[in-house]
Design a protein around this motif. Structure first.
Motif, PDB file in Angstrom:
ATOM      1  N   THR A 139      20.772   2.067 -36.801  1.00 39.72           N
ATOM      2  CA  THR A 139      21.770   3.153 -36.335  1.00 39.72           C
ATOM      3  C   THR A 139      23.357   2.561 -37.003  1.00 39.72           C
ATOM      4  N   VAL A 140      23.822   3.764 -37.098  1.00 42.03           N
ATOM      5  CA  VAL A 140      25.613   3.562 -37.973  1.00 42.03           C
ATOM      6  C   VAL A 140      26.287   4.361 -36.741  1.00 42.03           C
ATOM      7  N   VAL A 141      27.371   3.767 -36.345  1.00 42.68           N
ATOM      8  CA  VAL A 141      28.176   4.344 -35.252  1.00 42.68           C
ATOM      9  C   VAL A 141      29.196   5.115 -36.331  1.00 42.68           C
TER      10      VAL A 141
ATOM     11  N   GLU B   9      22.550  -1.513 -30.024  1.00 36.45           N
ATOM     12  CA  GLU B   9      21.522  -1.889 -30.355  1.00 36.45           C
ATOM     13  C   GLU B   9      20.177  -1.192 -29.606  1.00 36.45           C
ATOM     14  N   THR B  10      20.540  -0.553 -28.454  1.00 33.15           N
ATOM     15  CA  THR B  10      19.519   0.107 -27.561  1.00 33.15           C
ATOM     16  C   THR B  10      19.110   1.179 -28.353  1.00 33.15           C
ATOM     17  N   GLN B  11      19.970   2.056 -29.076  1.00 35.17           N
ATOM     18  CA  GLN B  11      19.749   2.984 -29.772  1.00 35.17           C
ATOM     19  C   GLN B  11      18.429   3.033 -30.802  1.00 35.17           C
TER      20      GLN B  11
ATOM     21  N   ALA C 185      23.543  -1.253 -35.869  1.00 33.87           N
ATOM     22  CA  ALA C 185      22.549  -2.196 -35.649  1.00 33.87           C
ATOM     23  C   ALA C 185      21.250  -1.806 -36.287  1.00 33.87           C
ATOM     24  N   TYR C 186      20.395  -2.916 -36.353  1.00 33.54           N
ATOM     25  CA  TYR C 186      18.949  -2.371 -36.820  1.00 33.54           C
ATOM     26  C   TYR C 186      18.134  -3.300 -36.266  1.00 33.54           C
TER      27      TYR C 186
END
Ligand code: GLY
Length: 429
Positions: free
Chosen positions: A330-332, A291-293, A229-230
């Motif tokens: 973030t990249v999971v 997304e929270t991260q 997410a960004y």
């Protein structure tokens, strides 16, 4: 403040990290937490049954918590917030009745209809439906079919397909598991996740974000809980957040208050931005993961103060939230076999495993014996890698530099998180 965070994923690590950096927060505890967050929180691995209200109340008492923050939807939908509140604690998280906005799609649709909020047309198909009834229901949808598991599936129970046979197959798979299916009309347009702090009729939005739900690059493969997410969204109209607040979140908050089910906690509006503006894909009763991260990594205001203001009914008195300039992403890193059959036990190595500015832990654990703090995979989404920068491209470069230094046999990650937005490739229909 002494704060207990309930949950164990990357979202909870982001919450723990944000709370631990608030000068007013003296101690952070996590139930059960995960070993990757142990530098920021005291973890309680024995408290793993987070839907067990008695156990969560007992832990809140044991540590004399000033505030309990409930991360995942399962304890919220089960009513853990009510039990903890009744035991005298301030709680960040909606009541069981209000958590129906995620737990019952029929409730959410009813609230939206009453509040005049744009959303997809939907039809529920019960598990005892005949094959003919399933076919008739499918006739009412398409050419894109949106087939949802009408239970709590953490984002993984959704199939979006133009292939009627695949749609039918998912209906039968969900029915075989004993759950009803929700068929929905397809909402065109790029997706937005907007998280709002809500206290009755007071609504304070956080930065808008975009999740990447498919497992593989170019939005291919099965739906997952989210692969990256960004935030914020360079393509969103300037008044986009305010429109979502005014057209979606405030009307829903008012409608819930009017029904005697006031909302207190985090309201997650998942939306598609179409030609007419925002339309709701779904609501969640908690912060989204992942997304929270990135969103919380951009927050300059003290997180504990903000969550406590919601929990104590004082959100209207909270000073405006302040945010860093630039972008976060973030990249999971996912385990082999995710989402269908994630493999546990692969060893994880990286120079950044102890740096929460770069890596937040989700499905990781410490290896059992004599391994000197060796982390291993213990779930589907194992790590959330963070990057920040003045531009979205800079944030991407920062995150991918970190993830390239992570080794975990069999793991995979998407290479295109935020890429389309960075290239100016997202437009509104
Ligand atoms: N990012 C999807 C979810 O949290 O449900």
């Amino acid at each position: 403040m002494r704060i207990l965070v309930i949950g164990s994923g990357g979202r909870e690590h982001a919450l723990v990290k944000g709370l631990a950096s608030d000068p007013a927060v003296k101690e952070v505890h996590a139930a059960p937490g995960n070993p990757g967050m142990a530098a920021q929180a005291t973890c309680h691995p024995e408290a793993r049954d987070v839907a067990n209200a008695d156990a969560m109340v007992a832990l809140a008492r044991e540590i004399s918590a000033d505030l309990v923050v409930i991360g995942p939807e399962i304890p919220l939908v089960a009513g853990v917030s009510d039990a903890v509140r009744e035991a005298g604690f301030a709680v960040f998280g909606p009541s069981k009745a209000a958590a129906q906005i995620e737990g019952s799609k029929a409730f959410a649709k009813d609230v939206m209809a009453a509040a005049g909020v744009a959303t997809a047309r939907a039809e529920q198909v019960l598990p005892d439906s005949t094959d003919d009834a399933v076919e008739r229901a499918l006739d009412n949808f398409g050419p894109m079919y949106v087939v949802k598991d009408d239970g709590l599936a953490g984002g993984k129970g959704v199939v979006v397909t133009a292939d009627r046979a695949a749609a039918r197959q998912h209906v039968f798979a969900v029915h075989a598991a004993g759950n009803p299916v929700l068929l929905e009309s397809f909402l065109d347009g790029p997706e937005v996740s907007l998280f709002c702090l809500v206290d009755g009729e007071t609504v304070v939005p956080l930065l808008p974000a975009q999740d990447h739900k498919r497992a593989y690059d170019n939005d291919e493969g099965p739906n997952t809980g989210g692969m990256g997410a960004y935030t914020p969204l360079p393509w969103l109209p300037e008044d986009g957040v305010q429109r979502i607040v005014d057209e979606v979140c405030v009307p829903v908050a008012k409608e819930m208050a009017a029904r005697g089910v006031p909302y207190s906690g985090l309201l997650y509006a998942g939306l598609a931005w179409g030609a007419e503006g925002p339309a709701v894909v779904e609501f969640n009763c908690r912060f989204g993961d992942p997304e929270t991260q990135p969103v919380l990594s951009m927050l300059k205001s003290p997180l504990g103060e903000a969550l406590n203001a919601v929990a104590t009914g004082k959100l209207a008195e909270l000073p405006p939230l302040e945010w860093e300039d630039g972008y976060a992403l973030t990249v999971v890193l996912a385990a082999e076999g995710y989402p269908d059959n994630p493999q546990k036990g692969a060893t994880i190595t990286s120079p950044d495993l102890d740096d929460p500015a770069k890596i937040l832990h989700a499905g990781s654990a410490l290896a059992e014996a004599n391994t000197d703090g060796q982390f291993v995979a213990n779930g589907g989404r194992v790590l959330s890698i963070l990057g920040k920068g003045a531009t979205l491209e800079d944030a991407r470069a920062a995150a991918y530099e970190v993830i390239e230094g992570v080794e975990m046999p069999g793991s995979f990650y998407r290479k295109d998180i935020g890429l389309k937005a960075a290239n100016g490739g997202i437009s509104i229909p």
